[in-house]
Design a protein around this motif. Structure first.
Motif, PDB file in Angstrom:
ATOM      1  N   PHE A  16      -1.218  -0.306  -9.922  1.00 54.94           N
ATOM      2  CA  PHE A  16      -2.085  -0.147  -8.649  1.00 54.94           C
ATOM      3  C   PHE A  16      -1.913  -1.227  -7.710  1.00 54.94           C
ATOM      4  N   MET A  17      -1.799  -2.635  -7.877  1.00 54.68           N
ATOM      5  CA  MET A  17      -1.564  -3.573  -7.050  1.00 54.68           C
ATOM      6  C   MET A  17      -0.275  -3.489  -6.458  1.00 54.68           C
ATOM      7  N   MET A  48      -1.533   5.380 -11.058  1.00 54.61           N
ATOM      8  CA  MET A  48      -2.234   4.253 -10.174  1.00 54.61           C
ATOM      9  C   MET A  48      -1.205   3.804  -9.395  1.00 54.61           C
ATOM     10  N   PRO A 105      -4.170  -1.643   2.589  1.00 57.16           N
ATOM     11  CA  PRO A 105      -5.022  -2.726   2.315  1.00 57.16           C
ATOM     12  C   PRO A 105      -5.588  -3.459   3.624  1.00 57.16           C
ATOM     13  N   ILE A 161      -0.200  -0.834  -3.623  1.00 52.99           N
ATOM     14  CA  ILE A 161      -1.090  -1.227  -2.519  1.00 52.99           C
ATOM     15  C   ILE A 161      -0.038  -1.945  -1.641  1.00 52.99           C
ATOM     16  N   THR A 174       1.164 -10.440  -6.390  1.00 53.76           N
ATOM     17  CA  THR A 174       1.073  -9.610  -5.071  1.00 53.76           C
ATOM     18  C   THR A 174       1.669  -9.896  -4.016  1.00 53.76           C
ATOM     19  N   SER A 190      -9.662  -4.128 -10.666  1.00 53.29           N
ATOM     20  CA  SER A 190      -8.292  -4.930 -10.809  1.00 53.29           C
ATOM     21  C   SER A 190      -8.350  -6.717 -10.942  1.00 53.29           C
ATOM     22  N   SER A 238     -11.352   0.247  -7.117  1.00 49.51           N
ATOM     23  CA  SER A 238     -10.195   0.072  -8.198  1.00 49.51           C
ATOM     24  C   SER A 238      -9.639  -1.458  -7.892  1.00 49.51           C
ATOM     25  N   LEU A 239     -10.044  -1.997  -6.632  1.00 45.44           N
ATOM     26  CA  LEU A 239      -9.382  -3.371  -6.084  1.00 45.44           C
ATOM     27  C   LEU A 239     -10.393  -4.329  -6.950  1.00 45.44           C
ATOM     28  N   GLY A 245      -2.267   3.814  -5.291  1.00 44.82           N
ATOM     29  CA  GLY A 245      -2.006   2.492  -4.746  1.00 44.82           C
ATOM     30  C   GLY A 245      -1.236   2.616  -3.525  1.00 44.82           C
ATOM     31  N   PHE A 278     -10.484   2.933  -3.295  1.00 47.93           N
ATOM     32  CA  PHE A 278      -9.767   1.667  -2.931  1.00 47.93           C
ATOM     33  C   PHE A 278     -10.446   0.438  -3.292  1.00 47.93           C
TER      34      PHE A 278
END
Length: 775
Positions: free
Chosen positions: A270-271, A78, A87, A274, A215, A180, A176-177, A82, A173
């Protein structure tokens, strides 16, 4: 014109040797991307091994270890996924790929939410948050697996293949976002992918604020930190151990910090990916290492774990509920993706069959979705793991069938006629599509038709077509009859203009039209769709050469005006997508020449030959012009000066195998042309030995006043020393370096220019392989 164009109805693109594609706006990766590892072929082995009785007992003993390895590997997966995402695509104007992805995803998501009672057969869970998460899981596309499938099935270079890959990246994308973010609001028992703790409003708010802080911290600090690491470790030197350790520790610290506030480390990875910078030496290094780890260690273990979770002994084939759990999610995904792409395709002008094919390919699921499906089964306490795995595997088995259909349509659309003058059979009739914007283009078009007529047998077939932009006034007068392709326009100005054009051409033919067959057409469309309309018309009529007027017209003082930028856009787009050779005619006095006599020379034409397929197409055209007794044709070949004084040029020469092959084709083509036309005295020949682009420019200036028309290839001997650097100061790149100079404001106002581009010949459809491409 009919604007419902298939993606397969456009000409083929120039062959490309790069195997991987970089998708704009969404993909930021390169050949080290995680997309290389979409290998579901080991799944069958994993299911078999995971259900062998004595092996299952062994797996039971190592179940906790299994779980740790799978969670760690999925974190790496992930993070790599990412880091491939951009983004900022969410804040940009949606591209064609994004519109298809959003349409398919949104419709599937809405259907999933609206059929929540049926989804309970599959999950046995209730709640709004759970419903939204499962709907997102049904809506998502596994971009790594899809990219691998498309590439392996040899349509990666086609327009439809590129669009599917880009749409898959967008869908992956966004969904998955959503998953999350939705995890923050999920009950703790929903997924077995994070710390189990009772959720209340306070816990959710705390988790959401902590995730936001993580984030923001990653997005702000990681670029600064990684810039420092990259500056300390320049390319060409071994990376310093302390910097590698610090960087890895930084990534682990961010990903693992999620356990402090009970958030899933897998989704946290994943985050983090990104927000992590993709550029830089360390980022490329860590992605390559992750890919190696995934391919060699994780994926084999993952498929065994998947087979262990898919316990076939708990499958009850005689129970109707089993099949309901299998059919419902599959039906939701299929209907949602297909309907969504049909809606998006209708807005974008795709053929419905292409939209269906795209929707079916976007069904593809992959590793993360298998992982999540098994975790759903774990969290819900059901025995539906085997159903989940089988359902997901069925999302890829149809891909070869869909691709076979795409290839079949491509072969059916492959034109049977020759689309380049150089390869045209001399005994075949030359078909030309002569485009005009209005009556002011008619005189030059008539003179072009006169010099291009060649011999009476086989002659030429010319389709004269007005290029008309739809305005509100014109649209109000349009009538489309049933079964007709071209609408009827009742606008008075359009009718009068067409009548004047027709009468002018008819008067010419009545006077001396031997060997010329003329037919009338019209291409009426918006500027955005005009190129598609012309391409469709050229394919339908099996045209070999399209002649377009330059978008700028000559004023009374001899200079060119600013022109119509809409028609310039059409010309540039046609150069990229036309199904045949294309010529752009820059009229500076060519239309004001009196009738070209057949008893004495009244027109001097020059052709510039430097090299390349476009220049070879020029030779093929002027060879036909030379048959006109009133036209004197001179071919001027620009050669690189090989004298001692210009030996410095050797440093700039590139001797790639492709260029050496092109040079061989140039010499062979010119030798045949020389023997056929120059030796017999039909065409004059000159050579110019030059050493730089500056000398090329000076030589072109010397042609002023000697010729009324100069014919050049658009590429202008691309990569040649004689044109090197000319592209840096081009005003109209669509004319090529030589055409731009001859058409420039500093050149003669009485020399017209015809710029020709040879059709970009498609690869062998039978072979497909790496050269297959659909535009």
């Amino acid at each position: 014109m009919n604007h419902d164009h298939s993606l397969l109805q456009k000409g083929l693109a120039k062959n490309c040797n790069k195997r991987k594609m970089r998708m704009k706006d969404c993909v930021r990766g390169d050949e080290t991307s995680v997309v290389q590892h979409g290998n579901n072929g080991n799944g069958k082995v994993g299911v078999i091994m995971g259900n062998i009785p004595f092996l299952r007992k062994l797996y039971d003993e190592f179940n906790s270890t299994f779980g740790f390895i799978i969670d760690f590997g999925m974190m790496c997966y992930m993070f790599a996924l990412g880091i491939e995402m951009d983004p900022y695509v969410l804040f940009k104007r949606p591209t064609k790929e994004a519109q298809v992805a959003y349409g398919a995803t949104l419709v599937t998501f809405v259907i999933g939410c609206s059929t929540n009672p049926l989804i309970n057969y599959f999950t046995r869970q209730k709640g709004i948050a759970f419903m939204l998460s499962v709907s997102a899981l049904l809506s998502v596309t596994a971009s790594p697996v899809l990219t691998r499938l498309i590439t392996n099935l040899k349509i990666g270079k086609s327009d439809i293949g590129k669009l599917v890959i880009g749409a898959g990246m967008h869908s992956d994308f966004v969904c998955s976002l959503i998953l999350s973010v939705a995890y923050v609001f999920m009950p703790s028992e929903t997924f077995c992918i994070g710390p189990q703790q009772e959720r209340n409003v306070r816990t959710m708010v705390t988790m959401g604020m902590a995730l936001l802080a993580q984030t923001v911290f990653t997005a702000v600090v990681s670029p600064v930190f990684m810039t420092w690491v990259n500056e300390e470790n320049p390319e060409g030197r071994a990376m310093k151990g302390p910097h590698v350790v610090l960087s890895l520790a930084f990534i682990v610290m961010i990903c693992a910090s999620s356990t402090l506030y009970n958030y899933s480390p897998v989704l946290s990875a994943f985050m983090t990916g990104i927000c992590f910078p993709r550029e830089g030496r360390f980022s490329k290094w860590v992605i390559s290492k992750i890919n190696y780890l995934l391919a060699t260690i994780f994926f084999p273990i993952f498929f065994v774990w998947m087979g262990y979770a898919a316990d076939i002994t708990k499958l009850h084939p005689l129970d109707p509920v089993t099949w309901i759990r299998f059919v419902i999610p599959m039906s939701i995904a299929i209907v949602g993706k297909v309907v969504g792409t049909l809606v998006a395709g209708a807005l974008l002008g795709f053929h419905w069959s292409d939209s269906v094919a795209i929707g079916l390919l976007l069904l593809t699921k992959g590793h993360f979705h298998i992982y999540m499906a098994i975790k759903i089964a774990c969290g819900s306490g059901t025995t539906s793991g085997i159903i989940s795995v089988i359902s997901i595997f069925f999302t890829v088995v149809h891909a070869p069938i869909v691709v076979a259909y795409i290839i079949k349509r491509a072969r059916e659309r492959a034109p049977s006629h020759t689309m380049a003058l150089q390869l045209l059979d001399p005994s075949s009739e030359l078909r030309i599509l002569l485009c005009v914007h209005g009556t002011h283009n008619v005189p030059a078009s008539i003179n072009f038709m006169e010099i291009s007529r060649g011999t009476t047998e086989p002659g030429i077939l010319v389709y004269v077509a007005e290029i008309i932009e739809i305005t509100a006034q014109i649209e109000a007068t349009m009538e489309t009859g049933e079964g007709t392709h071209t609408p009827t326009v009742r606008d008075k100005e359009v009718i009068e203009m067409r009548e004047q054009v027709t009468s002018s051409f008819q008067a010419y033919l009545d006077n001396d039209g031997g060997g010329i067959t003329l037919e009338r057409r019209m291409a009426i469309s918006t500027i955005n769709n005009m190129a598609k309309s012309i391409c469709s018309l050229a394919e339908e009529l099996m045209i070999a050469l399209i002649i377009l007027p330059f978008h700028r017209n000559q004023r009374q003082d001899g200079k060119l005006d600013s022109g119509n930028q809409g028609f310039r856009y059409v010309n540039r787009k046609l150069l990229k997508s036309a199904p045949c050779s294309v010529g752009i005619l820059v009229n500076r006095g060519f239309g004001s020449i009196p009738k070209i006599s057949r008893s004495e020379v009244t027109l001097n034409v020059a052709a510039i030959f430097i090299g390349g397929k476009d220049d070879r197409e020029v030779l093929a055209y002027v060879g036909r012009v030379a048959w006109h007794s009133g036209v004197k044709v001179t071919v001027i070949r620009f050669l690189v000066d090989t004298s001692a004084e210009s030996s410095r040029l050797a440093a700039y020469r590139v001797s790639l195998p492709e260029q050496e092959e092109e040079m061989g084709l140039d010499d062979e083509c010119f030798a045949q042309f020389y023997e056929k036309h120059v030796v017999v005295g039909r065409i004059q020949y000159m050579e110019k030995h030059l050493s730089s682009a500056g000398e090329t420019f000076a030589t072109l200036r010397s042609l002023e006043g000697q010729y009324s028309l100069v014919v050049v290839g658009r590429d202008g001997g691309i990569n040649s020393v004689l044109t090197k650097g000319m592209n840096d100061w081009q005003q109209c790149p669509e004319l090529g370096p030589i055409g731009d100079v001859l058409s420039g404001p500093d050149f003669s106002t009485s020399v017209s220019v015809l710029i020709i581009q040879q059709h970009k010949l498609r690869g062998e459809l039978d072979g497909l392989d790496e050269d297959f491409s659909i535009m």
